[in-house]
Enzyme design. Structure first.
Site, short mmCIF file in Angstrom:
data_model
loop_
_atom_site.label_atom_id
_atom_site.label_comp_id
_atom_site.label_asym_id
_atom_site.label_seq_id
_atom_site.Cartn_x
_atom_site.Cartn_y
_atom_site.Cartn_z
N CYS A 44 -10.11 -40.60 35.82
CA CYS A 44 -9.71 -40.96 34.46
C CYS A 44 -8.41 -40.21 34.23
O CYS A 44 -8.32 -39.01 34.52
CB CYS A 44 -10.76 -40.52 33.45
N GLU A 75 -8.39 -36.01 23.79
CA GLU A 75 -7.59 -36.67 22.74
C GLU A 75 -7.53 -35.81 21.48
O GLU A 75 -6.58 -35.89 20.71
CB GLU A 75 -8.19 -38.05 22.40
N ASP A 95 -1.63 -47.26 28.97
CA ASP A 95 -2.92 -46.56 28.92
C ASP A 95 -3.52 -46.76 27.53
O ASP A 95 -2.81 -47.12 26.58
CB ASP A 95 -2.76 -45.06 29.19
N SER A 96 -4.83 -46.51 27.42
CA SER A 96 -5.47 -46.60 26.11
C SER A 96 -4.90 -45.56 25.15
O SER A 96 -5.00 -45.73 23.94
CB SER A 96 -6.98 -46.37 26.28
N CYS A 127 -4.63 -46.52 33.63
CA CYS A 127 -5.90 -46.28 32.96
C CYS A 127 -6.99 -46.83 33.88
O CYS A 127 -6.95 -48.02 34.22
CB CYS A 127 -5.91 -47.00 31.62
N HIS A 138 -7.02 -39.11 31.75
CA HIS A 138 -7.04 -38.02 30.78
C HIS A 138 -7.50 -36.69 31.40
O HIS A 138 -7.24 -35.63 30.84
CB HIS A 138 -8.01 -38.33 29.64
N1 DGL Z 1 -7.43 -42.82 30.47
C1 DGL Z 1 -8.45 -43.79 30.62
C2 DGL Z 1 -8.92 -43.86 32.05
O1 DGL Z 1 -8.19 -43.52 32.96
C3 DGL Z 1 -9.65 -43.71 29.73
C4 DGL Z 1 -9.49 -43.26 28.35
C5 DGL Z 1 -10.36 -43.99 27.37
O2 DGL Z 1 -11.59 -43.90 27.44
O3 DGL Z 1 -9.75 -44.65 26.57
O4 DGL Z 1 -10.02 -44.29 32.28
#
Ligand code: DGL
Length: 273
Positions: free
Chosen positions: A192, A158, A10-11, A73, A194
């Site tokens: 997403c 974050e 993931d990012s 991600c 997150h």
């Molecule tokens: N967790 C990432 C997703 O599922 C996005 C997070 C980011 O913008 O880096 O899209």
């Protein structure tokens, strides 16, 4: 035959919400997690940048021996997965596989909605890619999908502000925007990885009867099916129930934040170690 962990990328921290479900559904496997925290968020970056960063991380996970990588991600799945699968894998690692989170989710989304209207909350990158519209249309052409980009949500998560009163403003705004786009949305998907940390706040702004869906369990079920259908890949996955974490940024920060996503203490290593 050499056996190695399943790579999860993931990012940043979001993929930990998916990894948690992998471990619940498939505890016997080993996992190697990589968060590109130094370059997160990806959601507002261009195709070229998300592709380049994702490919670098995928190459690192392959260099560690992973036979299979899950891009946990949505942004990377939307912007980089296809090119990696079609151009890079056959050239660089023809025996290995990379999977994403969008297809498993869209294969199921139509089963949740009774009204035939589903809402997607995602990063700007995922929304602009149109991936959820295209993929849902393949599996459930009768389902109408409405999307809302929530560019502030990943920074809120974050930065550990997801429970603060400040987060309410942005949560309410985007949930209302989404619901106003379709008259009859009864299913809202957190597209997403997150966003599950914002679920409690999001629910406060959803009318009763609207289902809020997180991807973790869906993607874990899909991985289980995949491993059944691909014994040649499954045989190359090591099974000692061991999980390792790597980050491209500070391990101290990663360990402090990761617990919120993973639900348990985490001891990470830096990519260079
Ligand atoms: N967790 C990432 C997703 O599922 C996005 C997070 C980011 O913008 O880096 O899209």
């Amino acid at each position: 035959m050499e056996q190695q962990p399943i790579g999860v990328f993931d990012s940043g921290y979001g993929g930990l919400t998916i990894l948690k479900e992998f471990i619940r559904a498939l505890p016997q496997y080993d996992y190697l997690y990589l968060g590109d925290n130094a370059r997160a968020p990806y959601g507002t970056r261009s195709y070229e940048t998300v592709y380049r960063y994702t490919l670098q991380c995928v190459q690192w996970l392959f260099s560690q021996g992973c036979p299979l990588i899950i891009l946990a991600c949505n942004t990377a799945s939307a912007k980089a997965l296809r090119t990696i699968q079609q151009n890079d894998l056959p050239r660089l690692y023809p025996q290995n596989r990379v999977l994403g989170v969008i297809r498993p989710t869209t294969e199921r989304i139509g089963k949740f909605t009774q009204t035939g209207e589903a809402g997607i909350l995602a990063t700007a990158g995922t929304v602009l890619s149109g991936s959820y519209l295209i993929e849902t249309n393949k599996f459930f052409p009768e389902v109408k999908v409405f999307q809302e980009a929530c560019p502030m949500w990943v920074p809120l998560v974050e930065n550990n502000e997801y429970e603060s009163p400040g987060a309410d403003y942005f949560v309410e705004k985007h949930v209302k925007n989404l619901l106003a786009k379709g008259g009859n949305i009864d299913t809202v998907l957190l597209a997403c990885t997150h966003y599950p940390l914002l679920a409690n706040k999001i629910k406060q702004y959803l009318p009763p009867g609207v289902k809020l869906i997180s991807q973790g369990e869906i993607v874990a079920q899909s991985l289980l099916d995949y491993l059944h259908r691909h014994p040649e890949i499954e045989a190359r996955c090591s099974k000692q129930g061991c999980v390792r974490f790597y980050t491209t940024d500070s391990t101290k920060d990663f360990d402090a934040h990761a617990t919120h996503f993973f639900g348990k203490p985490v001891a990470s290593r830096h990519l260079g170690e």
